[in-house]
Design a protein around this motif. Sequence first.
Motif, PDB file in Angstrom:
ATOM      1  N   ARG A  22       0.820  -1.216   0.000  1.00  0.00           N
ATOM      2  CA  ARG A  22       0.000   0.000   0.000  1.00  0.00           C
ATOM      3  C   ARG A  22       0.854   1.266   0.000  1.00  0.00           C
ATOM      4  N   GLU A  26      -1.726   5.220   3.368  1.00  0.00           N
ATOM      5  CA  GLU A  26      -2.603   4.134   3.833  1.00  0.00           C
ATOM      6  C   GLU A  26      -1.997   3.434   5.040  1.00  0.00           C
ATOM      7  N   LYS A  30      -4.281   3.418   8.269  1.00  0.00           N
ATOM      8  CA  LYS A  30      -4.910   2.129   8.550  1.00  0.00           C
ATOM      9  C   LYS A  30      -4.041   1.165   9.350  1.00  0.00           C
ATOM     10  N   SER A  32      -0.596  -1.490   9.961  1.00  0.00           N
ATOM     11  CA  SER A  32      -0.150  -2.714   9.292  1.00  0.00           C
ATOM     12  C   SER A  32       0.268  -3.725  10.355  1.00  0.00           C
ATOM     13  N   SER A  61      -2.529  -5.790   1.531  1.00  0.00           N
ATOM     14  CA  SER A  61      -3.145  -4.509   1.160  1.00  0.00           C
ATOM     15  C   SER A  61      -4.380  -4.351   2.043  1.00  0.00           C
ATOM     16  N   ASN A  62      -5.231  -3.391   1.754  1.00  0.00           N
ATOM     17  CA  ASN A  62      -6.401  -3.163   2.618  1.00  0.00           C
ATOM     18  C   ASN A  62      -7.341  -4.361   2.633  1.00  0.00           C
ATOM     19  N   ARG A  63      -7.779  -4.786   1.452  1.00  0.00           N
ATOM     20  CA  ARG A  63      -8.727  -5.907   1.346  1.00  0.00           C
ATOM     21  C   ARG A  63      -8.192  -7.035   0.463  1.00  0.00           C
ATOM     22  N   LEU A  88      -7.353  -4.868   6.714  1.00  0.00           N
ATOM     23  CA  LEU A  88      -8.656  -4.490   7.272  1.00  0.00           C
ATOM     24  C   LEU A  88      -9.493  -5.728   7.584  1.00  0.00           C
TER      25      LEU A  88
END
Length: 103
Positions: A22, A26, A30, A32, A61-63, A88
């Motif tokens: 990412r 991010e 968010k 890690s 990554s996020n999703r 996430l």
Amino acid sequence: MNRAEIDSLLAKPEQVVVLDVRRPDELISKGSFPAFLSIQTTDVEKYLAYLPKDRIIVTVSNRAHRAGTGGDLLSGKGYQVARAAGSLDYEDQGGKIARIQPL
């Protein structure tokens, strides 16, 4: 990957590398995993020499979408890659994500 699969890999730090693909903003907003390499998806191929071939790589990554793309590239180059992980998703399942503080 689900939380249990990720936790199983993270329990063996000498065998795994977490590669977060990412953007820096991010990572800050968010968080890690506690220890990771940060190489954006578009730069993974440029920095292959920095990635060990003797460890399992968990791409994040996020999703998990961009992580899947990065993992596919690495697999095609002969790296050992676990399935992609979404930070996430991991957090939604009760996993602990480290918050990163900007300097």
